[in-house]
Design a protein around this motif. Structure first.
Motif, PDB file in Angstrom:
ATOM      1  N   ILE A 116       1.569   0.589   6.481  1.00 44.80           N
ATOM      2  CA  ILE A 116       1.243   1.856   5.822  1.00 44.80           C
ATOM      3  C   ILE A 116      -0.224   2.212   6.089  1.00 44.80           C
ATOM      4  O   ILE A 116      -0.545   3.350   6.428  1.00 44.80           O
ATOM      5  CB  ILE A 116       1.525   1.768   4.303  1.00 44.80           C
ATOM      6  CG1 ILE A 116       3.006   1.484   4.069  1.00 44.80           C
ATOM      7  CG2 ILE A 116       1.110   3.051   3.606  1.00 44.80           C
ATOM      8  CD1 ILE A 116       3.370   1.271   2.613  1.00 44.80           C
ATOM      9  N   ILE A 120      -2.110   5.603   7.670  1.00 46.69           N
ATOM     10  CA  ILE A 120      -3.165   6.372   7.001  1.00 46.69           C
ATOM     11  C   ILE A 120      -4.395   6.480   7.899  1.00 46.69           C
ATOM     12  O   ILE A 120      -4.956   7.555   8.097  1.00 46.69           O
ATOM     13  CB  ILE A 120      -3.531   5.708   5.659  1.00 46.69           C
ATOM     14  CG1 ILE A 120      -2.313   5.716   4.725  1.00 46.69           C
ATOM     15  CG2 ILE A 120      -4.707   6.405   5.007  1.00 46.69           C
ATOM     16  CD1 ILE A 120      -2.437   4.794   3.534  1.00 46.69           C
ATOM     17  N   THR A 158      -5.298   4.108  -0.882  1.00 43.95           N
ATOM     18  CA  THR A 158      -4.225   5.099  -0.691  1.00 43.95           C
ATOM     19  C   THR A 158      -2.875   4.409  -0.553  1.00 43.95           C
ATOM     20  O   THR A 158      -1.882   4.835  -1.148  1.00 43.95           O
ATOM     21  CB  THR A 158      -4.501   5.936   0.574  1.00 43.95           C
ATOM     22  OG1 THR A 158      -5.854   6.357   0.542  1.00 43.95           O
ATOM     23  CG2 THR A 158      -3.595   7.142   0.628  1.00 43.95           C
ATOM     24  N   MET A 159      -2.869   3.334   0.238  1.00 44.58           N
ATOM     25  CA  MET A 159      -1.618   2.605   0.459  1.00 44.58           C
ATOM     26  C   MET A 159      -1.058   2.118  -0.877  1.00 44.58           C
ATOM     27  O   MET A 159       0.140   2.263  -1.166  1.00 44.58           O
ATOM     28  CB  MET A 159      -1.888   1.429   1.405  1.00 44.58           C
ATOM     29  CG  MET A 159      -0.718   0.526   1.705  1.00 44.58           C
ATOM     30  SD  MET A 159      -0.602  -0.908   0.627  1.00 44.58           S
ATOM     31  CE  MET A 159      -1.996  -1.890   1.205  1.00 44.58           C
ATOM     32  N   MET A 162       0.307   4.901  -2.934  1.00 42.65           N
ATOM     33  CA  MET A 162       1.592   5.365  -2.407  1.00 42.65           C
ATOM     34  C   MET A 162       2.719   4.409  -2.795  1.00 42.65           C
ATOM     35  O   MET A 162       3.803   4.839  -3.163  1.00 42.65           O
ATOM     36  CB  MET A 162       1.546   5.492  -0.876  1.00 42.65           C
ATOM     37  CG  MET A 162       0.800   6.693  -0.340  1.00 42.65           C
ATOM     38  SD  MET A 162       1.192   8.269  -1.127  1.00 42.65           S
ATOM     39  CE  MET A 162       2.946   8.418  -0.791  1.00 42.65           C
ATOM     40  N   ALA A 192       6.870   5.852   1.406  1.00 43.54           N
ATOM     41  CA  ALA A 192       5.439   5.746   1.086  1.00 43.54           C
ATOM     42  C   ALA A 192       4.614   5.965   2.342  1.00 43.54           C
ATOM     43  O   ALA A 192       3.595   6.674   2.339  1.00 43.54           O
ATOM     44  CB  ALA A 192       5.144   4.367   0.488  1.00 43.54           C
ATOM     45  N   SER A 196       2.243   9.212   3.015  1.00 40.36           N
ATOM     46  CA  SER A 196       0.842   8.830   2.806  1.00 40.36           C
ATOM     47  C   SER A 196      -0.121   9.779   3.501  1.00 40.36           C
ATOM     48  O   SER A 196      -1.285   9.882   3.124  1.00 40.36           O
ATOM     49  CB  SER A 196       0.612   7.398   3.285  1.00 40.36           C
ATOM     50  OG  SER A 196       0.812   7.328   4.680  1.00 40.36           O
TER      51      SER A 196
END
Lengths: 353, 335
Positions: A116, A120, A158-159, A162, A192, A196
């Motif tokens: 992920i 991003i 952020t990960m 999410m 996710a 993201s």
């Protein structure tokens, strides 16, 4: 030609696969469009070209497949002709994708958190590049995160957010490998990852088909609430009419490489026009339904040597002499509200015939 | 973590394998129809001398007691004395082993690096020039016998062109200082750069000859594995992220494609050790392979069994390393 949807406008899309046994004409002039924030369901039986359409929009069709004709207008760009490098600034950033088999769609030797984060960072990088210069093509090795793993704290945050949004506990999930996830968890991870980067369009290629029935509903509800929050447009590929009816504002019905009917959910379900759409709806089981389920006689045609004219004509109960001579145009249906966008490719409804 | 317990499990298995090899070697040396006493004393020795020698070698004990003696000796590092030179076999092996290790390690490095690169390029540029080249190169590597190719190479690079030496580990007039026994390593340690470069020159042809067929198999496996991986769904996901093709290949495809290659590296290393017997003979390489061949020709049983045990040991250690590497690369192997 007039621009039809301000987010995506696919017209006359043709895709072929060159195989040893012959050329498979998989897409035969696909037409569909959507505005920002809308949800379009592409329905049809196995092998009708739904997934090929989805993959073509992102230009992910692999050898021996290739796009031979048509335009894929996404906002102001024609994705059909963009260079691979420019395309990479659209992929993942503006258009994200989730797939049918979520476990297989994740890299088996990489922790899911890292996968992920990679997405991003990749999108941040290409956004930064796009700001620096709109004209210059990014160099081949750019647009990719230089750092491995969890070093970039912003992306890691952020990960984790999410993972929380999709209902997973990041502390337990981020260091797992794909084989340690169930199908439902893996699809949550994929969602996710896809969301993201806050894409404008999410392409979901049969996102629930490989999951247990109970999990299917969970995933659909999750997807529903997430895209509602962010106003993300969704192109949902499914063979289940029920799923499409539950989730979408607009429906495109595909048969043997063509969109045969397109329109709002109400238009398609309340006033189906194309004989194939009618047949499809009669084949849907419903609780309380007492009449016999109707199946469409005949089989899906061989796309190496497809029937001439309208590809549905050999199975069509209403066929007319002109049906095997020319391909019917994809034309708006008169007498309905403009907002329904009801279009059909069938000689039965062509005013000048 | 799980990797630790995996290693311990594999170490335990390796001890079992080595034990099995020891038993087999012991049994084989006892059932062969040749009498070590006769080999030492000759056929005409008086009975008293024969009995004394039997006692001295422990051959008058029960077979079980002999096995215990044999295993005990090995645990103490005693492989017996050579029947030909009367020197301890352990001393001989320690003298010849480094040369073989040097050759085998340089061959496997050569094979892995070149094989992986060729296989990767072959798959990525499928049906292009580099693919055809690599496939022809691989077929030749698998089908050409090493001894023939070795002789041809000597003919070209030594006899015709004079670029490379025709054999040996280094030139005769050099007297390198020995510490570890590994010529190149010693040369680096003592800063003897003339020896180092001379050693490299001597290593080129044997490395190529010994490593060529492994290069070929690794390239073929790598090509097939890479083609398979490039069609996997997760590669499509990586492309859908907008990663440039180079990153998709290097970060997502390569590691997955290497998994089957790692498995065969262990097997190929076994092939290298047996291939070393021929290569060492052609290139007069003072290694274990040549030592074992000479021992076979003189029926020197302690030397043969000692050499066999060492080769089995190296093979097991390499395969242990391969298994650990395998588990480190593929998380699915750990559970």
């Amino acid at each position: 030609m007039r621009r039809r949807g301000d987010l995506l406008d696919v017209s006359n899309l043709r895709v072929v696969f060159d195989t040893y046994t012959g050329q498979v004409k998989a897409l035969n002039g696909v037409e569909l469009w959507m505005n920002h924030g809308e949800r379009l369901g592409v329905v049809g039986e196995t092998g009708c070209g739904k997934s090929v359409t989805a993959l073509s929009v992102m230009r992910l069709i692999e050898e021996p497949g290739r796009i031979t004709e048509g335009t894929i207008l996404f906002e102001d760009k024609d994705l059909a002709t963009l260079s691979e490098n420019t395309l990479n600034t659209v992929r993942g950033k503006d258009i994200a994708m989730i797939f049918q088999e979520p476990v297989a769609a994740l890299n088996p030797v990489m922790k899911v958190g890292a996968q992920i984060v990679e997405n991003i960072e990749c999108q941040r990088k290409s956004a930064a590049l796009a700001r620096v210069s709109d004209k210059a093509e990014p160099a081949a090795d750019d647009g990719s995160p230089k750092k491995h793993g969890h070093r970039d704290t912003d992306s890691v945050k952020t990960m984790r957010d999410m993972l929380g949004h999709v209902g997973l506990d990041w502390q337990r999930t981020e260091n797992l490998y794909p084989h340690e996830l169930s199908g439902g968890m893996a699809q949550r991870v994929m969602i996710a990852m896809a969301l993201s980067s806050r894409p404008k369009l999410l392409i979901a290629d049969e996102p629930t088909s490989a999951l247990d029935v109970t999990i299917q509903a969970q995933i659909l509800n999750l997807l529903n609430s997430l895209v509602r929050e962010t106003q993300t447009a969704v192109l949902l590929i499914t063979h289940a009419m029920g799923v499409a009816a539950q989730f979408c504002d607009f429906i495109a019905v595909m048969y043997a490489g063509n969109v045969v009917e397109y329109g709002s959910l109400q238009a398609i379900f309340n006033n189906p026009l194309h004989p194939y759409t009618k047949g499809l709806l009669q084949a849907v089981p419903k609780i309380g339904r007492t009449d016999e389920l109707q199946s469409i006689p005949g089989i899906v045609p061989d796309l190496i040597d497809p029937p001439g004219g309208c590809r549905f004509h050999p199975r069509c109960p209403h066929r007319r002499p002109e049906c095997d001579k020319a391909q019917p145009g994809f034309e708006p249906v008169g007498g309905e509200a403009e907002a329904d966008r009801h279009h059909v490719a069938c000689f039965l409804y062509q005013r000048d015939q | 973590m799980e990797l630790g317990s995996f290693i311990i499990k594999r170490l335990f298995l390796m001890v079992l394998v080595i034990f099995g090899v020891l038993i087999i070697v012991f049994v084989v040396t006892r059932i062969i129809p040749a009498d070590p006493v006769g080999a030492i004393l000759g056929g005409n020795a008086p009975p008293a001398t024969v009995d004394a020698m039997r006692h001295q070698l422990g051959l008058d004990k029960s077979i079980f007691a002999q096995l215990l003696d044999y295993l005990g000796g090995i645990l103490r590092g005693n492989l017996g004395n050579s029947l030909v030179s009367s020197r301890p076999v352990m001393t001989d092996i320690m003298e010849f082993l480094p040369a073989t290790l040097e050759l085998a390690v340089s061959s496997i490095i050569f094979a892995v690096v070149l094989g992986v690169i060729l296989g990767l390029l072959s798959a990525v540029f499928r049906n292009r020039f580099i693919d055809h080249f690599s496939r022809v190169f691989s077929i030749l590597g698998i089908s050409l016998p090493g001894f023939w190719l070795g002789l041809i190479m000597i003919l070209i690079f030594y006899y015709r062109l004079g670029w490379l030496p025709n054999g040996g580990q280094y030139d005769m007039f050099l007297f390198p200082t020995r510490t570890t026994g590994l010529i190149l390593l010693d040369a680096v340690i003592h800063g003897e750069w003339n020896v180092f470069f001379n050693g490299i020159k001597h290593l080129i042809l044997p490395t190529f000859i010994l490593g060529y067929s492994s290069t070929a198999s690794i390239a073929r496996i790598m090509r097939a594995s890479m083609l398979d991986v490039l069609h996997q769904n997760y590669i499509r996901t990586a492309r859908a992220k907008g990663l440039p093709r180079k990153m998709v290949i290097l970060r997502h495809a390569l590691k997955n494609a290497l998994i089957p290659v790692i498995t065969i590296i262990g097997l190929e290393f076994g092939g290298l050790l047996s291939g070393a017997v021929l290569t060492e003979t052609i290139f007069s390489w003072p290694g274990l392979g040549r030592y074992i061949v000479n021992s076979l020709l003189t029926l020197d049983y302690p030397a043969i069994s000692g050499g066999t045990i060492f080769i089995a040991l190296i093979y097991s250690v390499v395969n242990l390393a391969v298994d650990i590497l395998y588990a480190a690369v593929d998380p699915r192997m750990r559970s």
